[in-house]
Design an enzyme around this catalytic site. Sequence first.
Site, short mmCIF file in Angstrom:
data_model
loop_
_atom_site.label_atom_id
_atom_site.label_comp_id
_atom_site.label_asym_id
_atom_site.label_seq_id
_atom_site.Cartn_x
_atom_site.Cartn_y
_atom_site.Cartn_z
N LYS A 79 -9.75 11.72 -17.04
CA LYS A 79 -10.44 11.82 -18.32
C LYS A 79 -9.68 11.03 -19.38
O LYS A 79 -8.44 11.03 -19.40
CB LYS A 79 -10.53 13.30 -18.70
CG LYS A 79 -11.36 13.59 -19.93
CD LYS A 79 -11.46 15.09 -20.15
CE LYS A 79 -12.33 15.46 -21.33
NZ LYS A 79 -12.44 16.93 -21.52
N SER A 154 -17.00 18.64 -21.82
CA SER A 154 -16.78 17.28 -22.22
C SER A 154 -16.24 16.36 -21.13
O SER A 154 -16.24 15.14 -21.32
CB SER A 154 -15.80 17.26 -23.40
OG SER A 154 -14.56 17.82 -23.01
N SER A 178 -14.77 22.80 -20.52
CA SER A 178 -15.08 21.38 -20.29
C SER A 178 -14.83 20.83 -18.90
O SER A 178 -15.18 19.69 -18.63
CB SER A 178 -14.31 20.53 -21.29
OG SER A 178 -15.02 20.48 -22.49
#
Length: 515
Positions: A79, A154, A178
């Site tokens: 990420k 996310s 997330s």
Amino acid sequence: MKLGAAAIASSVRAREASPSDMIRASFARAREIGAGPDGLNIYLHSDEQATLEEADAIQKRLDSATDAGVLAGVPVAIKDNIASLGLPTTCGSKILAGYVSPFEATAITRLRANGALIVAKTNMDEFAMGSSTENSAYGPTRNPHDVRCVPGGSSGGSAAAVAAGITPIALGSETGGSVRQPAAFCGVVGVKPTYGRVSRYGLVAFASSLDQIGVLGRTVDDAALGLETIAGFDKMDSTSSEADVPIYRLSALGGPAPDKRGPEAAAIEAIRIGRTSVPIPPPPSTSTLAGVVIGRPKEYFPDSLDASIRDLCDRSLDRFRSMGATIRDISLPRSPLAIPVYYILAPAEASSNLARFDGVRYGLRVDPGNGLKAMYEATRSQGFGPEVTRRVLLGTYVLSAGYYDAYYKKAQAVRTLIGDDFRSVFSSGVNAIFTPTTPTTAFHVGAISDPYEMYLNDIFTVTANLAGVPAISVPIGRVRRLPVGGQIITAHFDEYTMFRVAYALEASLGAEAHQ
Ligand code: GLN
């Protein structure tokens, strides 16, 4: 790429495939599925040539008979809020466009020390604020199961990379769900470890009392292997715990072994990457949960819950029963308060953490030429997107004089009560809690424009962050072709039981988990 991480590493170690074969396969899959900005928009940054050079270095380690590591040749996606050397770290924000970190997150260093190869930085909601990856300044990621849908967020890019078969493992981050929510939307496994289990050195801070790095994997074994590699004390993060890290993987515990190594080799590797290893617990089995008590909290199965999701959860609970577990009806009475509590505390902490993005030190600077204040203002208003701006304003408001006691302090008090609910359930003989991961399946891109409606996605996941306990989402079936996740939550630092229950559920559902 259909192989799991353990299988890739063992075929690399057995010289059946080279690390560069694995990298080429990963990039070929990304091209085939259309992972680029005109397609699924999964990757923000990647450099195939540089990764191939790193693959050669792993090959040299193998050739010189050095142990190349438990993740030798395994492609991993990261990420974009986790600092990496070589590739930019932009947090999905314009304010950090082009920013390359001068240091690397401990989690990445540990992956690399164990032979993993970083193939890309993945798309995400800006600064990890969101549940759909639509808040990325670089456009939304699409769900590989249905390109009209969001992948969740996310960590949407990381979940999509794993779901699309580009990498078997990806790192994400969790502040309020997330990793687990996008895992559920994309039909993969997502784990949020106990607060303190994994070093956050190099994770760009959102809400520091909640943030944790988590792992996405195609299977429970992939997630267990990933977590095992990154977990453990780190002197660079004073909030990381000194608690011993057990071996989570069934494959290293004498279970069905996609991996040819035994428990000893795994323990030796744990030491090699600088962790203490602990006595290995007795091997779990995927076919029995005898003696395990699983709690079903009524607050997570409200009358309003989608009937198809409830049915899939009931099927999972039946499987637990048939494997010998006892299902107990329980209550976590303060859980329904978690959304307001989280959306006070997380923005409050974010408003402070994001103050460092001021045009002086990092990334974007917009300077209209009439003083410092004007420079701050122009940089921040042009650099931050609407959701980040909303959170900074909301956070500043709840921390301001007069509102601090009414909102922030009250939310802190309720947070303690939410944690107490978990503590009392786990001290009453319940080993694990089972809930749906999300109230719905993946929704269409653009379908939710009301921020509050978006926040409600986190209703079943934020409680684990507020309480600090570990939780995992595993695929439990599909509704109208879209994946559904079931969540297993255990007590602080009991990832071992969490994985044991997850392995058993995955084995018992088999192909039904994806039907
Ligand atoms: N969806 C939640 C939010 O928008 C959680 C985000 C996260 O876990 N990083 O804050």
